[in-house]
Design a protein around this motif. Structure first.
Motif, short mmCIF file in Angstrom:
data_model
loop_
_atom_site.label_atom_id
_atom_site.label_comp_id
_atom_site.label_asym_id
_atom_site.label_seq_id
_atom_site.Cartn_x
_atom_site.Cartn_y
_atom_site.Cartn_z
N GLY A 326 0.80 -1.22 0.00
CA GLY A 326 0.00 0.00 0.00
C GLY A 326 0.83 1.27 0.00
N MET A 327 2.16 1.12 -0.03
CA MET A 327 3.03 2.30 -0.06
C MET A 327 4.11 2.16 -1.13
SD MET A 327 4.09 5.22 0.98
CE MET A 327 5.61 6.16 0.90
N GLY A 328 4.88 1.08 -1.09
CA GLY A 328 5.96 0.89 -2.07
C GLY A 328 7.28 0.61 -1.38
N GLY A 329 8.37 1.09 -1.98
CA GLY A 329 9.71 0.80 -1.46
C GLY A 329 10.02 1.62 -0.22
N VAL A 330 10.51 0.94 0.82
CA VAL A 330 10.77 1.59 2.10
C VAL A 330 11.96 2.55 2.00
CG1 VAL A 330 11.48 1.18 4.50
CG2 VAL A 330 9.75 -0.28 3.43
N LEU A 331 13.01 2.09 1.34
CA LEU A 331 14.21 2.92 1.24
C LEU A 331 13.92 4.20 0.46
CD1 LEU A 331 17.20 2.88 2.01
CD2 LEU A 331 17.69 1.69 -0.13
N HIS A 332 13.09 4.08 -0.59
CA HIS A 332 12.70 5.24 -1.39
C HIS A 332 12.01 6.27 -0.50
CE1 HIS A 332 9.91 7.46 -4.15
NE2 HIS A 332 11.05 7.60 -4.81
N ALA A 333 11.07 5.80 0.32
CA ALA A 333 10.32 6.71 1.19
C ALA A 333 11.24 7.36 2.22
CB ALA A 333 9.20 5.95 1.89
N GLU A 334 12.15 6.58 2.77
CA GLU A 334 13.06 7.12 3.79
C GLU A 334 14.00 8.16 3.19
OE1 GLU A 334 14.84 4.35 6.48
OE2 GLU A 334 12.87 4.35 7.45
N LEU A 335 14.46 7.86 1.97
CA LEU A 335 15.36 8.80 1.31
C LEU A 335 14.63 10.10 0.98
CD1 LEU A 335 18.26 9.10 0.39
CD2 LEU A 335 17.60 8.17 -1.84
N ALA A 336 13.39 9.96 0.51
CA ALA A 336 12.59 11.15 0.20
C ALA A 336 12.43 12.01 1.46
CB ALA A 336 11.22 10.74 -0.35
N ALA A 337 12.19 11.34 2.60
CA ALA A 337 12.01 12.07 3.85
C ALA A 337 13.30 12.80 4.24
CB ALA A 337 11.60 11.11 4.96
N ALA A 338 14.44 12.17 3.95
CA ALA A 338 15.72 12.78 4.32
C ALA A 338 16.05 13.96 3.41
CB ALA A 338 16.83 11.73 4.24
N LEU A 339 15.54 13.93 2.17
CA LEU A 339 15.93 14.97 1.20
C LEU A 339 14.95 16.13 1.14
CD1 LEU A 339 17.05 12.73 -1.84
CD2 LEU A 339 18.53 13.90 -0.18
N TYR A 340 13.70 15.88 1.46
CA TYR A 340 12.65 16.87 1.22
C TYR A 340 12.97 18.22 1.86
CZ TYR A 340 8.10 19.09 0.84
OH TYR A 340 7.10 19.96 0.54
N GLY A 341 12.85 19.25 1.07
CA GLY A 341 12.99 20.60 1.59
C GLY A 341 14.42 21.06 1.81
N LYS A 342 15.40 20.18 1.53
CA LYS A 342 16.79 20.55 1.71
C LYS A 342 17.32 21.18 0.41
CE LYS A 342 17.43 18.88 5.92
NZ LYS A 342 16.05 18.65 6.35
N PRO A 343 18.36 22.01 0.51
CA PRO A 343 18.90 22.63 -0.71
C PRO A 343 19.60 21.62 -1.61
CG PRO A 343 20.25 23.18 1.22
CD PRO A 343 19.05 22.45 1.74
N GLN A 344 19.63 21.91 -2.92
CA GLN A 344 20.40 21.11 -3.90
C GLN A 344 19.94 19.66 -4.00
OE1 GLN A 344 24.62 22.02 -4.47
NE2 GLN A 344 23.27 23.33 -5.68
#
Lengths: 415, 297
Positions: A326-344
């Motif tokens: 119901g969500m997808g790849g866990v690593l993808h979601a975690e990486l998105a959370a780590a990157l969101y809103g950060k510069p570059q």
């Protein structure tokens, strides 16, 4: 230092032996069993001190491991897949005791349907437990990571148990040349465990806050565990530096391969990442600026290192060997959370799911993942998540379904 | 086969190669087809898992070819050398498989005088492979056998060594015929035929089988390489020994005490041959038994 052919399971057993573990609570499960068999053989033959006990389940095994660790001895245990899940109540419980030990998980896909081959849904289930997680991609790394894990978990600033993860079959049963360090060098890097004042003695009982607590003290203890896990990131760097000084092998929390000038970066954990490394070499030979990023540490999540290495890249393709329904790849979601809103931040963060139940990922598939990510960068549109699954594979499944349905038709639903 | 892959892996390692060797198997292990693979390179090996394009395929028993689950034909190309343990000629196999690969025959080991040599077919395969790759000396093969089998005692090492040397020398004319294949190019490759899986009705999409006793439909008897045959005149009608010890419940005893083997499900483990007190069960190589059946028919 001798170099010899060892399986991932053999490397794990050797690491426990070199770490001079005192106690090995055990329970068999494919593809892990070889580890505890090897240790039991050595202990029985007197080649290795320590005690091993076969418990009646993983639930008891993990309880025994945590309880023994709380008395201040060095504990090693190993499990896999359904076994890890069966012991899951205690995985969460013993992590809260803040008593360090090392547990190997040999990754194997979860039921249902059942399989023997690897993916990472088993280890992802332990993601939020308080155990730290180190993920290996070679047999050498299995041996080295166990030694690192003891020093990391036993550090006064951390005091958490650690899971060292290796993939079933592709590491557990695969022999590769492994450098076996000298016992003396290991003793220098990993002195005997000194539990200091956190040690529990039956003759002098003390309370470790295991009573049922109200929300405020509960929140306090839970968050303290989180902070200790966060602390482990810096301690890992220190420990890895000390390891490199002793043994000459340098382990970063995030391995970056040919990333400096890369435009497209593949992100993977585990043993299949070596296949991605091979693909990166081939893509480079074809003139494409592609690199590989492999988080070795998954807990604590090395968010800062990932941001640094991915900063300014054009496109990132995360290949998850797991699936959160119901969500997808866990690593993808975690990486998105780590990157969101950060510069570059890379504008394209594509998700690929492959290698479920040990399903192979071919070189052509890696090439195509790079091509799709490049195209997404050009178009400025991140593609939908893609399961690596071919027409031919579906044809195979159709054949099985035809047989199953044939039986239903001839025997009827009552059969 | 696991031991065979380890002997070959160790031999490469002793010859200063980087090595990867590994077995693969499913849930059913006793008597089931198994495969193992070996990679060797002068450089660090990053490839992992199944070998998509093998340079050499060794088939320890030709009955495996017809088992789809064994997958022995996977990745066969013109460049591939296929070494097969068989009584049939290479031309027969080339024609049968319609393959451009080079087919070589490992002289079938069951011709050996001493039937106790039979289990060493793995060693023969490893030694023959070592000769075909052309970079492993006879001495290193023997050294690798010592490394892998020392724990089993010197007698076993010696017998395996003898088998290995016979197989190694039998391949002398083709020594070095296996060479490294060309890598798939990242700029010119066949695109994977990915599809989007449709969301299907639960009746179809749940992994459930509702019919009973479906496992009998899997003819595990196809895995057999040696067939136990009961000599009716020697059978004492004890009614229980062979049928009790059969691990696959493939021997039924009729009311008269006559045992009958279910060849659809007998894997040829030969425990019944070893257990039968009056030695009434004989082990016959499968291809001989099949030939006799055909002649009788």
């Amino acid at each position: 230092m001798t170099r010899r052919l060892l399986t991932g399971n053999g490397a794990a057993a050797w690491a426990a032996r070199l770490a001079r573990v005192d106690y090995v609570p055990a329970f068999p499960i494919t593809p892990q069993t070889e580890i505890i068999e090897t240790l039991a053989e050595w202990i029985d033959a007197g080649e290795m001190p320590g005690r091993t006990v076969t418990l009646e389940s993983e639930h008891s095994m993990i309880t025994a491991a945590g309880a023994a660790a709380a008395t201040g001895v060095r504990v090693f245990t190993a499990t896999s897949s359904q076994g890890l899940l069966y012991g899951m109540e205690m995985v969460y419980t013993v992590a809260g005791w803040r008593a360090p030990f090392v547990m190997i998980n040999v990754s194997r896909g979860l039921a249902s349907p059942i399989t023997l081959e690897p993916d990472h849904n088993d280890i992802m289930a332990a993601r939020d437990s308080g155990f730290l997680q180190i993920h290996c991609s070679t047999c050498q790394e299995v041996l080295d990571s166990v030694l690192l894990a003891y020093r990391l978990g036993e550090d006064h600033r951390v005091r958490l148990p650690v899971i060292v993860n290796l993939d079933g079959f592709y590491l557990s049963f695969t022999r590769e040349p492994v450098e076996l360090p000298e016992a003396q060098a290991v003793a220098g890097f990993l002195p005997p465990y000194d539990p200091e004042s956190t040690r529990f003695r039956a003759s002098a009982p003390n309370s470790q806050a295991v009573a049922v607590l109200g929300s405020s003290p509960y929140s306090y203890f839970r968050y303290e565990s989180h902070l200790a896990a966060v602390n482990a990131a810096a301690v890992f760097e220190e420990t890895a530096a000390a390891f490199a000084e002793t043994f000459g092998r340098r382990y970063q929390a995030v391995e970056a391969y040919r990333c400096d000038d890369a435009e497209i970066v593949l992100v993977m954990i585990g043993s299949f990442a070596t296949k991605a490394r091979q693909a990166v070499d081939q893509l480079r030979a074809a003139g494409q600026a592609v690199g590989l990023v492999r988080p070795r540490l998954l807990r604590p999540f090395p968010a800062e290192q990932l941001r640094r290495v991915l900063s300014g890249k054009q496109g990132v393709a995360v290949i998850d060997q797991n699936i959160s329904m119901g969500m997808g790849g866990v690593l993808h979601a975690e990486l998105a959370a780590a990157l969101y809103g950060k510069p570059q931040v890379p504008p394209v963060l594509a998700s690929f799911i492959g290698g479920l139940g040990g399903r192979d990922i071919s070189p052509q598939e890696f090439f195509e993942i790079a091509a799709i990510t490049r195209k997404a960068v050009e178009d400025g549109v991140t593609p939908p998540a893609r399961l690596l699954y071919t027409r031919e594979e579906l044809r195979e499944v159709r054949k099985l379904q035809a047989i199953a349905h044939q039986e239903r038709n001839t025997l009827g639903p009552e059969a | 086969m696991k031991t065979a892959s380890r002997i070959l892996g160790s031999a490469f390692f002793l010859a200063d190669y980087e090595v990867q060797d590994a077995p693969r198997y499913g849930a059913e292990r006793r008597g089931a087809p198994i495969f193992a693979y070996v990679r060797a390179s002068r450089q660090l090996i990053n490839e992992r898992g199944i070998i998509g394009q093998p340079d050499l395929v060794v088939v320890a028993d030709d009955s495996l070819v017809s088992l789809p689950a064994a997958g022995v034909l996977q990745g066969l190309r013109q460049h591939t050398v296929m070494l097969i343990n068989s009584h049939d000629a290479p031309e027969v196999w080339k024609d049968r498989l319609n393959t451009a690969a080079t087919v070589l025959i490992l002289p079938a080991m069951e011709d050996s005088e001493d039937r106790a040599d039979l289990p060493f077919v793995g060693t023969a395969c490893a030694a023959a492979a070592a000769c075909l790759v052309g970079v492993i000396s006879r001495d290193l093969v023997l050294e690798a056998i010592r490394v892998e089998l020392a724990a089993h005692g010197s007698q076993l090492v010696e017998r395996n060594s003898n088998t290995a040397l016979r197989a190694y020398d039998a391949m002398a004319a083709q020594a070095g015929c296996v060479t490294e294949g060309v890598e798939i190019s990242a700029s010119n490759y066949d695109k994977p035929q990915w599809i989007d899986l449709p969301c299907e009705d639960v009746d179809r999409a749940a992994p459930s089988v509702h019919a009973a006793a479906t496992s009998t439909r899997v003819k595990t008897g196809l895995w057999r390489t040696v067939r136990p045959v009961i000599d009716d005149s020697l059978c004492k009608r004890c009614w229980w020994v062979c049928s009790t010890f059969c691990p696959d419940a493939a021997i039924k005893v009729s009311t008269g005490g006559r045992p009958e083997i279910d060849y659809d499900h007998c894997k040829g483990c030969l425990i019944c041959v070893a257990k039968c007190p009056p030695h009434a069960i004989e082990a016959v190589p499968e291809h001989v038994a099949q030939r006799e059946e055909k002649q009788g028919a």
